[in-house]
Design a protein around this motif. Structure first.
Motif, PDB file in Angstrom:
ATOM      1  N   ARG A 165      -2.371  17.853   3.458  1.00 61.48           N
ATOM      2  CA  ARG A 165      -1.548  18.410   2.386  1.00 61.48           C
ATOM      3  C   ARG A 165      -2.223  18.217   1.033  1.00 61.48           C
ATOM      4  O   ARG A 165      -2.125  19.082   0.153  1.00 61.48           O
ATOM      5  CB  ARG A 165      -0.158  17.755   2.399  1.00 61.48           C
ATOM      6  CG  ARG A 165       0.806  18.415   1.435  1.00 61.48           C
ATOM      7  CD  ARG A 165       2.248  18.050   1.722  1.00 61.48           C
ATOM      8  NE  ARG A 165       2.578  16.704   1.283  1.00 61.48           N
ATOM      9  CZ  ARG A 165       2.978  15.736   2.094  1.00 61.48           C
ATOM     10  NH1 ARG A 165       3.068  15.939   3.394  1.00 61.48           N
ATOM     11  NH2 ARG A 165       3.285  14.549   1.624  1.00 61.48           N
ATOM     12  N   LEU A 166      -2.894  17.085   0.865  1.00 60.74           N
ATOM     13  CA  LEU A 166      -3.569  16.806  -0.399  1.00 60.74           C
ATOM     14  C   LEU A 166      -4.764  17.725  -0.628  1.00 60.74           C
ATOM     15  O   LEU A 166      -5.264  17.821  -1.747  1.00 60.74           O
ATOM     16  CB  LEU A 166      -4.031  15.344  -0.438  1.00 60.74           C
ATOM     17  CG  LEU A 166      -2.910  14.305  -0.514  1.00 60.74           C
ATOM     18  CD1 LEU A 166      -3.481  12.893  -0.410  1.00 60.74           C
ATOM     19  CD2 LEU A 166      -2.121  14.457  -1.804  1.00 60.74           C
ATOM     20  N   GLU A 167      -5.231  18.388   0.425  1.00 61.54           N
ATOM     21  CA  GLU A 167      -6.351  19.309   0.287  1.00 61.54           C
ATOM     22  C   GLU A 167      -5.889  20.738  -0.014  1.00 61.54           C
ATOM     23  O   GLU A 167      -6.713  21.622  -0.229  1.00 61.54           O
ATOM     24  CB  GLU A 167      -7.191  19.301   1.568  1.00 61.54           C
ATOM     25  CG  GLU A 167      -7.861  17.955   1.849  1.00 61.54           C
ATOM     26  CD  GLU A 167      -8.603  17.936   3.169  1.00 61.54           C
ATOM     27  OE1 GLU A 167      -8.582  18.975   3.875  1.00 61.54           O
ATOM     28  OE2 GLU A 167      -9.213  16.905   3.498  1.00 61.54           O
ATOM     29  N   ALA A 168      -4.577  20.961  -0.008  1.00 62.16           N
ATOM     30  CA  ALA A 168      -4.031  22.307  -0.245  1.00 62.16           C
ATOM     31  C   ALA A 168      -3.173  22.276  -1.506  1.00 62.16           C
ATOM     32  O   ALA A 168      -2.059  21.745  -1.496  1.00 62.16           O
ATOM     33  CB  ALA A 168      -3.216  22.764   0.962  1.00 62.16           C
ATOM     34  N   ASP A 169      -3.680  22.846  -2.587  1.00 61.17           N
ATOM     35  CA  ASP A 169      -2.984  22.810  -3.877  1.00 61.17           C
ATOM     36  C   ASP A 169      -1.595  23.444  -3.804  1.00 61.17           C
ATOM     37  O   ASP A 169      -0.642  22.948  -4.411  1.00 61.17           O
ATOM     38  CB  ASP A 169      -3.814  23.523  -4.953  1.00 61.17           C
ATOM     39  CG  ASP A 169      -5.067  22.745  -5.326  1.00 61.17           C
ATOM     40  OD1 ASP A 169      -5.118  21.541  -5.014  1.00 61.17           O
ATOM     41  OD2 ASP A 169      -5.979  23.342  -5.924  1.00 61.17           O
ATOM     42  N   GLU A 170      -1.483  24.547  -3.046  1.00 60.40           N
ATOM     43  CA  GLU A 170      -0.184  25.225  -2.995  1.00 60.40           C
ATOM     44  C   GLU A 170       0.871  24.379  -2.284  1.00 60.40           C
ATOM     45  O   GLU A 170       2.055  24.432  -2.633  1.00 60.40           O
ATOM     46  CB  GLU A 170      -0.313  26.597  -2.312  1.00 60.40           C
ATOM     47  CG  GLU A 170      -0.590  26.559  -0.820  1.00 60.40           C
ATOM     48  CD  GLU A 170      -2.073  26.396  -0.477  1.00 60.40           C
ATOM     49  OE1 GLU A 170      -2.420  26.599   0.704  1.00 60.40           O
ATOM     50  OE2 GLU A 170      -2.848  26.093  -1.388  1.00 60.40           O
TER      51      GLU A 170
ATOM     52  N   ILE B   3       0.873  20.990  -2.249  1.00 61.10           N
ATOM     53  CA  ILE B   3       1.219  19.920  -3.187  1.00 61.10           C
ATOM     54  C   ILE B   3       2.221  20.437  -4.217  1.00 61.10           C
ATOM     55  O   ILE B   3       3.236  19.795  -4.509  1.00 61.10           O
ATOM     56  CB  ILE B   3      -0.040  19.396  -3.901  1.00 61.10           C
ATOM     57  CG1 ILE B   3      -1.002  18.751  -2.899  1.00 61.10           C
ATOM     58  CG2 ILE B   3       0.342  18.369  -4.975  1.00 61.10           C
ATOM     59  CD1 ILE B   3      -2.315  18.331  -3.513  1.00 61.10           C
ATOM     60  N   HIS B   4       1.935  21.619  -4.749  1.00 58.19           N
ATOM     61  CA  HIS B   4       2.829  22.222  -5.748  1.00 58.19           C
ATOM     62  C   HIS B   4       4.221  22.444  -5.160  1.00 58.19           C
ATOM     63  O   HIS B   4       5.239  22.105  -5.781  1.00 58.19           O
ATOM     64  CB  HIS B   4       2.241  23.540  -6.226  1.00 58.19           C
ATOM     65  CG  HIS B   4       3.099  24.272  -7.204  1.00 58.19           C
ATOM     66  ND1 HIS B   4       3.171  23.931  -8.532  1.00 58.19           N
ATOM     67  CD2 HIS B   4       3.972  25.321  -7.035  1.00 58.19           C
ATOM     68  CE1 HIS B   4       4.016  24.731  -9.152  1.00 58.19           C
ATOM     69  NE2 HIS B   4       4.521  25.580  -8.267  1.00 58.19           N
TER      70      HIS B   4
ATOM     71  N   SER C 204       5.612  20.936  -2.612  1.00 63.86           N
ATOM     72  CA  SER C 204       6.271  19.657  -2.340  1.00 63.86           C
ATOM     73  C   SER C 204       6.922  19.097  -3.600  1.00 63.86           C
ATOM     74  O   SER C 204       8.070  18.625  -3.566  1.00 63.86           O
ATOM     75  CB  SER C 204       5.259  18.643  -1.791  1.00 63.86           C
ATOM     76  OG  SER C 204       4.727  19.059  -0.557  1.00 63.86           O
TER      77      SER C 204
END
Length: 218
Positions: free
Chosen positions: A165-170, A172-173, A175
Motif C-alpha cells: 500500500r505504501l508503494e501506491a500513492d492512490e 495511501i491517499h 486510505s
C-alpha cells in the motif's frame, strides 16, 4: 443535671480534648502520608505497565518491519524467502480489483445518490430544515448504505498489505481520505444539520471528492 454536674463534666472533658489536639494532627499526617504513598505506588505501577506495553508494541513493530524488509530483499534478489512476498502479492491481487471498483465507481455513485435524494426530497417537500427530509425512509436508507460502504472500503484497504500500500500513492491517499474525512463526515452527516437554504446543492462528502450532483440521475 445541675450546674455543678455540668461544670464537672466540662472539666473532665478538657484532658480528652487536649489529648485529641495532640494526637489528631499526627494521625492526620500519617493518613495523608499513607495515601500519598499508595497513590505514588499506583502511579509508578501504571507508568511501568504503560512503558512495558509501549516497549512490547515497539519491539513487535520492529520485528514486523525486519520481516518485511527480509521478504522485500529476497524478492529483489530471488532468494528463498520470496514466499512471504508472494503471499502479500496474492492478497493484493485478490483485493485490488474490488478496492478499485469501490473507490472509482461505488463510493462516488453512493455519495451522489445520497446527496441528490436528500436535496430533492427537501425541495419537493417544501421543508425549511434538512433534518425534516432526512427522516424520510429513502434518506435514512441511503445514509446507512453510504456509511456501511465507506467503512467496509476502509476495512479492505487496511487489509491490503501495508508494504504494498505504501508503494501506491492512490491507495495511501484513499486510505487517509476515508479514515480521516469521509467516514467521520458521513457518519455524522453535517448536511442534514443545516437549513435547506444553507445546505446548498452539494453535501460535504460530495464537495470533498468533487462530485457533481447533477452529473447523474439519483
Amino acid at each position: 443535671m445541675s450546674i455543678d454536674d455540668l461544670i464537672i463534666t466540662g472539666l473532665a472533658a478538657v484532658p480528652l480534648m487536649l489529648l485529641l489536639a495532640f494526637i489528631l494532627p499526627p494521625l492526620q499526617y500519617a493518613a495523608r502520608s499513607a495515601t500519598d504513598q499508595v497513590s505514588g505506588a499506583l502511579a509508578d505501577y501504571h507508568f511501568s505497565w504503560a512503558s512495558r506495553s509501549a516497549e512490547r508494541a515497539q519491539e513487535k513493530d520492529w520485528q514486523q518491519a525486519e520481516q518485511e524488509f527480509s521478504a522485500w530483499l529476497a524478492s529483489r534478489l530471488g532468494g528463498e524467502n520470496g514466499q512471504a512476498v508472494d503471499e502479500d502479492l496474492l492478497a493484493a491481487q485478490k483485493l485490488i480489483p474490488v478496492i478499485r471498483m469501490l473507490l472509482e465507481d461505488e463510493i462516488p455513485a453512493a455519495i451522489r445518490r445520497c446527496n441528490v435524494v436528500h436535496r430533492k426530497i427537501a425541495l419537493l417537500s417544501g421543508v425549511i430544515h434538512m433534518q425534516e427530509a432526512a427522516m424520510e425512509p429513502e434518506c435514512r436508507a441511503l445514509r446507512r448504505w453510504t456509511v456501511v460502504l465507506l467503512a467496509n472500503t476502509q476495512r479492505m484497504l487496511s487489509e491490503y498489505p501495508v508494504r504494498l500500500r505504501l508503494e501506491a500513492d492512490e491507495l495511501i491517499h484513499a486510505s487517509i481520505v476515508l479514515r480521516k474525512s469521509l467516514v467521520p463526515t458521513c457518519t455524522m452527516c453535517p448536511y442534514i444539520r443545516k437549513t435547506v437554504a444553507a445546505a446548498g446543492e452539494r453535501c460535504p462528502a460530495a464537495e470533498l471528492i468533487q462530485i457533481d450532483p447533477g452529473g447523474a440521475h439519483a
